[in-house]
Design a protein around this motif. Structure first.
Motif: not given
Ligand SMILES: C[S@@+](CC[C@H](N)C(=O)[O-])C[C@H]1O[C@@H](n2cnc3c(N)ncnc32)[C@H](O)[C@@H]1O
Length: 240
Positions: A81, A108, A125, A150
């Motif tokens: 998002s 991610d 990673d 995040d």
């Protein structure tokens, strides 16, 4: 190769000792909370991949960190998002032909399904050299204007331990930004309140002209998460 004092300082933060404390949340409570959550409903209605979108939207509405034409690195991006928001606000799809077209690179550990406008490095990673080299390669010689993190480690249930892991991940983001971020660039990172935060704040204040603590409304009141918005990167002072 000459290393700056700043790089060494950020590196030391990655090797701190860790402590432990228990935590538990029932999955039924979680499902109930999701069901009642206004941001979950809005995310579905507005086509954002998850409610986190509203945290970045709120921060960007207030501080205007994302602009058309920028190169943005979104670290810990799944399900995507924040990447959707970054693509929209940087014009990464080129939908607005009157404005410069931006780029978003999203990373991610988990798979991320295709997001229009984004270059995705999934199942990687961020802390690995391989991943960081791929980011630099994909950036094609341009320094990122904005780095978003995040990232959150898998919760072990040991609050202090998880907090330290997150501090270590954010240290890696700062380390990367020291050598890669454009001068005057921005870093937005998530941390959990607790040990390690203060030391990291000192490092941020050395690297950036402005460091603000932000708790968007979409961040749940009972969550320890806070965001550090670091603006105006001072740039790298090399030592011989
Ligand atoms: C809270 S989620 C991010 C949500 C995302 N901002 C969004 O809006 O969709 C945290 C993510 O951090 C990722 N993560 C944790 N450690 C990581 C690492 N070392 N490298 C890359 N991603 C990591 C997790 O896999 C998880 O998907």
């Amino acid at each position: 190769m000459a290393l700056t004092k700043k790089v060494c300082r950020v590196w030391r933060l990655c090797t701190q000792d860790m402590g432990y404390r228990m935590k538990g949340t029932s999955s039924r409570q979680w499902i109930q909370r999701q069901h009642n959550d206004i941001y979950v409903k809005r995310a579905r209605a507005e086509n954002w991949r998850c409610r986190s979108a509203f945290k970045l939207l709120e921060i960007d509405d207030k501080y205007k960190i994302l602009q058309p034409g920028q190169l943005v690195i979104d670290i810990g991006a799944a399900p995507g998002s924040w990447t959707q928001v970054a693509c929209q606000r940087t014009n990464a799809t080129g939908i607005d032909s009157s404005r410069p077209r931006g780029r978003v690179i999203s990373i991610d550990l988990l798979p991320i399904s295709k997001i229009p406008g984004a270059d995705v490095l999934d199942c990687m990673d961020f802390t690995s050299q391989d991943c960081q080299e791929k980011i630099i390669l994909l950036s094609e010689g341009k320094k990122p204007d904005v780095m978003l993190s995040d990232m959150a480690p898998n919760a072990s249930g040991f609050k202090e331990f998880d907090g330290r892991l997150l501090v270590s991940l954010v240290s890696k983001v700062l380390q990367f930004s020291v050598t890669q971020l454009a001068v005057n660039g921005t870093v937005l990172v998530k941390l959990w309140q607790g040990s390690g935060c203060r030391e990291l704040t000192t490092v941020m204040e050395e690297l950036f002209t402005s460091v603000k603590l932000v708790k968007p409304k979409a961040s749940r009141d009972d969550s320890r998460e806070i965001y550090f918005l670091c603006q105006k990167f001072k740039g790298l002072e090399t030592t011989e």
